[in-house]
Design a protein around this motif. Sequence first.
Motif, short mmCIF file in Angstrom:
data_model
loop_
_atom_site.label_atom_id
_atom_site.label_comp_id
_atom_site.label_asym_id
_atom_site.label_seq_id
_atom_site.Cartn_x
_atom_site.Cartn_y
_atom_site.Cartn_z
N GLU A 1 39.60 55.63 69.49
CA GLU A 1 40.36 56.09 69.06
C GLU A 1 41.19 56.61 68.00
OE1 GLU A 1 43.15 52.45 69.69
OE2 GLU A 1 43.31 52.62 71.88
N GLN A 2 40.32 56.15 66.96
CA GLN A 2 40.55 56.53 65.44
C GLN A 2 39.67 57.82 65.27
OE1 GLN A 2 38.18 53.29 63.31
NE2 GLN A 2 40.30 52.23 63.14
N LYS A 3 38.92 58.27 66.20
CA LYS A 3 37.91 59.73 66.47
C LYS A 3 39.03 60.68 66.91
CE LYS A 3 34.11 61.64 68.23
NZ LYS A 3 33.16 61.91 69.20
N GLU A 4 39.20 60.29 68.04
CA GLU A 4 40.90 61.49 68.42
C GLU A 4 42.15 61.92 66.98
OE1 GLU A 4 42.04 59.46 71.55
OE2 GLU A 4 40.56 59.99 73.29
N GLU A 5 42.24 60.07 66.45
CA GLU A 5 43.08 61.12 65.57
C GLU A 5 42.82 61.32 63.77
OE1 GLU A 5 44.63 56.82 63.99
OE2 GLU A 5 45.45 56.14 65.79
N LEU A 6 41.29 61.39 63.78
CA LEU A 6 40.40 61.62 62.94
C LEU A 6 40.17 63.48 63.15
CD1 LEU A 6 38.06 59.26 61.89
CD2 LEU A 6 39.83 59.69 60.14
N LEU A 7 39.97 63.55 64.82
CA LEU A 7 39.78 65.40 64.80
C LEU A 7 41.37 65.70 65.20
CD1 LEU A 7 38.43 64.96 68.27
CD2 LEU A 7 37.40 65.41 66.19
N LYS A 8 42.54 64.96 64.91
CA LYS A 8 43.34 65.58 65.18
C LYS A 8 43.96 65.91 62.97
CE LYS A 8 46.10 63.11 68.97
NZ LYS A 8 46.87 62.19 69.01
N HIS A 9 43.78 65.17 62.37
CA HIS A 9 43.97 65.11 61.46
C HIS A 9 43.29 66.37 60.64
CE1 HIS A 9 46.43 62.15 60.30
NE2 HIS A 9 45.60 61.02 61.41
N LYS A 10 41.61 66.37 61.71
CA LYS A 10 40.90 67.48 60.84
C LYS A 10 41.50 68.61 61.37
CE LYS A 10 36.38 69.33 61.55
NZ LYS A 10 34.57 68.60 62.20
N ALA A 11 42.14 68.81 62.13
CA ALA A 11 42.77 69.97 62.47
C ALA A 11 43.82 70.41 61.34
CB ALA A 11 42.62 70.32 63.84
N ILE A 12 44.67 69.32 61.26
CA ILE A 12 45.99 70.22 60.15
C ILE A 12 45.81 70.23 58.94
CG2 ILE A 12 47.82 68.52 59.41
CD1 ILE A 12 47.91 66.92 61.78
N ILE A 13 44.66 69.55 58.22
CA ILE A 13 43.68 70.10 56.79
C ILE A 13 43.18 71.35 57.06
CG2 ILE A 13 41.70 68.75 55.63
CD1 ILE A 13 42.28 65.52 57.00
N GLU A 14 42.27 71.54 58.29
CA GLU A 14 41.95 72.64 58.70
C GLU A 14 43.14 74.10 57.91
OE1 GLU A 14 39.43 72.52 62.11
OE2 GLU A 14 38.16 72.55 61.05
N ALA A 15 44.27 73.51 58.70
CA ALA A 15 45.14 74.68 58.97
C ALA A 15 45.66 74.51 57.17
CB ALA A 15 46.32 74.06 59.46
N GLN A 16 45.77 73.27 56.90
CA GLN A 16 45.72 73.34 55.29
C GLN A 16 45.14 73.99 53.68
OE1 GLN A 16 46.68 69.12 54.30
NE2 GLN A 16 48.73 69.02 55.13
N ASN A 17 43.62 74.10 54.45
CA ASN A 17 42.79 73.90 53.66
C ASN A 17 43.06 75.88 53.67
OD1 ASN A 17 41.37 72.20 52.63
ND2 ASN A 17 40.37 72.57 54.84
N GLU A 18 43.17 76.20 54.64
CA GLU A 18 43.02 78.04 55.27
C GLU A 18 44.57 78.38 54.39
OE1 GLU A 18 43.77 78.82 59.36
OE2 GLU A 18 42.08 78.18 59.84
N THR A 19 45.35 77.86 53.92
CA THR A 19 46.86 77.84 53.30
C THR A 19 46.30 77.73 51.76
OG1 THR A 19 48.41 76.96 54.73
CG2 THR A 19 49.09 77.12 53.42
N LEU A 20 45.46 77.19 51.70
CA LEU A 20 44.86 76.41 50.27
C LEU A 20 44.07 77.16 49.58
CD1 LEU A 20 44.54 72.55 49.99
CD2 LEU A 20 46.41 73.77 48.75
N LEU A 21 42.95 77.61 50.63
CA LEU A 21 42.58 78.93 50.30
C LEU A 21 43.51 80.96 49.92
CD1 LEU A 21 39.57 78.76 52.71
CD2 LEU A 21 39.27 78.51 50.51
N ALA A 22 44.27 80.65 50.68
CA ALA A 22 45.30 81.62 50.61
C ALA A 22 45.58 81.62 48.92
CB ALA A 22 46.31 82.19 51.54
N VAL A 23 46.51 80.55 49.17
CA VAL A 23 46.64 80.08 47.04
C VAL A 23 46.05 80.20 46.07
CG1 VAL A 23 47.99 78.33 46.09
CG2 VAL A 23 48.72 78.51 48.47
N ASN A 24 44.98 79.67 46.60
CA ASN A 24 43.57 79.68 45.72
C ASN A 24 42.73 81.46 44.83
OD1 ASN A 24 43.19 76.92 45.08
ND2 ASN A 24 41.97 76.72 46.91
N GLN A 25 43.21 81.85 46.25
CA GLN A 25 42.82 83.69 45.94
C GLN A 25 44.61 84.18 45.15
OE1 GLN A 25 42.85 85.49 49.86
NE2 GLN A 25 40.44 84.29 50.51
#
Length: 640
Positions: free
Chosen positions: A438-462
């Motif tokens: 169950e925690q792994k599934e939650e972590l996968l969901k959080h990972k997807a969210i974090i990856e989306a946020q990372n993409e946003t942050l990368l754009a902001v960093n640029q």
Amino acid sequence: MFQNKRAIFALFVFVSVLFSRAFAQQDFKVNSGFEEHVFVKDELFIYEDKTGKLGINDILSETGDTLFKANRDHYPRNRNKESYYWVRVNINVLKNLNGKYVFEFYDQTTEFIEAYIPNEKGNYVKRVAGAQRPFNERLLGHKNYHFNLLNLKSGEQTCYFRVKSSAYINIIIVLRSIERVLNYAISEYFMFGLFYGMLLIFCLHNMLMYIAIKRKEYLIYVVYLVFVALFEMSSDGVAFQFIWPNLPSLNPYATGISLYCMGISALVFMLHLLHVKVKAPGFYKLTIFVIAFRTIFFLICLFIKPEWFIYKFIEFIPLSLCFIIGINILVKGYKPARFFVLAYSILMAGFAVRVLMVLGIARFLPGYVTYYSLSVCFILEMVFLSFSIGDQVRILKKRKVRAQDKVIQQMKINTSLKDKVNRELEEKVADRTLLLKEQKEELLKHKAIIEAQNETLLAVNQQLEAQKEEIANMNALLEKDNEVLKINIEEVTDARIHSRDIGFNEFVVKYPDKESCYKFLSEIKWRDKEYLCKRCDNDAFYPGKSPFGRRCSKCNYDESVLSGTIFQNSRIPINKAFYILLLIHKNKGEISSYQLSKKTGIRQSTCWQYASNYKDIIAQRNAVLKKTEQSDWMAYVLVE
């Protein structure tokens, strides 16, 4: 009256005859048909030769016959070990014996026996035997001493024996036929074979038990049995016959040494068998003391007083101690001690019978009982001691079985607990695995969210990187403007310093503290790094102790930055001293001490003193400065 005298005389004659018969030596009638006879009491007459110098001729002299006295004991005894004892035996030979009879002496510890037996011509023939002579000199190959009667004629014959022993003995003399001696010897040696064979069997059995189960009690018991066998063989004379027949000098020591070793091994065996150190600590210490005492006595006998070996009764001490300790530990409930106590009870009974025999008190018992009692008791003791060891082994085995049962039971309990713990662990692992999924599934969901946020942050960093470059360019432009501004400020400050009406607050902008003033003086004093030591003209240096000072690398002369300047030995703040010099120079000395005090905040007297010094130095320097056309106030700093 006459009749009364006759009656008294008749009574006197009767009493005299009676007493003469009572005190006269009894003759033993010897016929060819009898087998054996033991001479006792008044059948023997004794004479104690304290000098040891009398010979057979002295005994056969007219006065020699009066020396002998009737034996009052059952058997004669050597009450004085230093004396020689003559024994007279009268026999009445009824028929020619033809050499078929012998005299026999029992005690094998008798060191010296001389026999004087008449032959067919009536002459005495000397025969010698004893424990101090080689065994092959004996008449018969037997442990006892034998003397042949030769061919005695019929009639009364007198035989003499001269006996010497360093131990207390009973002088037992037996007349036996050769047939009786042979039958007796066969039976006796058969009994010896049984006895020593049983000892050998016990030794082998206990040695095998020691090899099998490694219990020290068995090995110590084997050692004890070996010394029992050696003691019995030494006492019986068998050891001399079969082991050291040509070394009679060992006979006085063999019994004492074997008896000591037997007693010590018995005590050591008892300590291990009954666990005396644990079950009776007090008796354990007493046993160690007895061992030490017995050892000291043995060493004294061995090296200093060999004649003390005859005191065999001392062995009663360790024997009694074993018996008492066995009873004490039996009372405390240790079961193997029951057979131990029984064994030593029998052994003490055997020793008691042997002591009674030596003292001549056990005459009421048959000879074979008294003579073989100790051997039989040793056999019974060995049997019961073996039972005691076996009982101890059985107890240990039962304890071992109980311990094994406890171990098995504990193993079962441990197995049950292990199975229970394993089941609980399996359930917890299953629950934990489900939770992790169950925690792994939650972590996968959080990972997807974090990856989306990372993409946003990368754009902001640029975007931030682009802005960073713009800011860096702006900072570079600002740095250039700041440098220009700083230069302008310094120029304005210098201009203000050269004006006549500059205030102290403006002056300290240029020279705020002592460090900035020292730096300024250093730059004036040592322009272009020109340095020459005042003492040795060396041009190499390293930093000195004071700020901006210089120390000569050659002579270590430390030169302060104030040395050789107008401010040397100044006691007011250096920047205020700068300001006073500046005001005096700009006003051409036309400024009062009051004005200087007001501008610098220093007392007027101090200002007057410093102004006077500076004016004098300026006046002295003006002549030089006019030639160089230097008019700046800094030109007055150096005075050298």
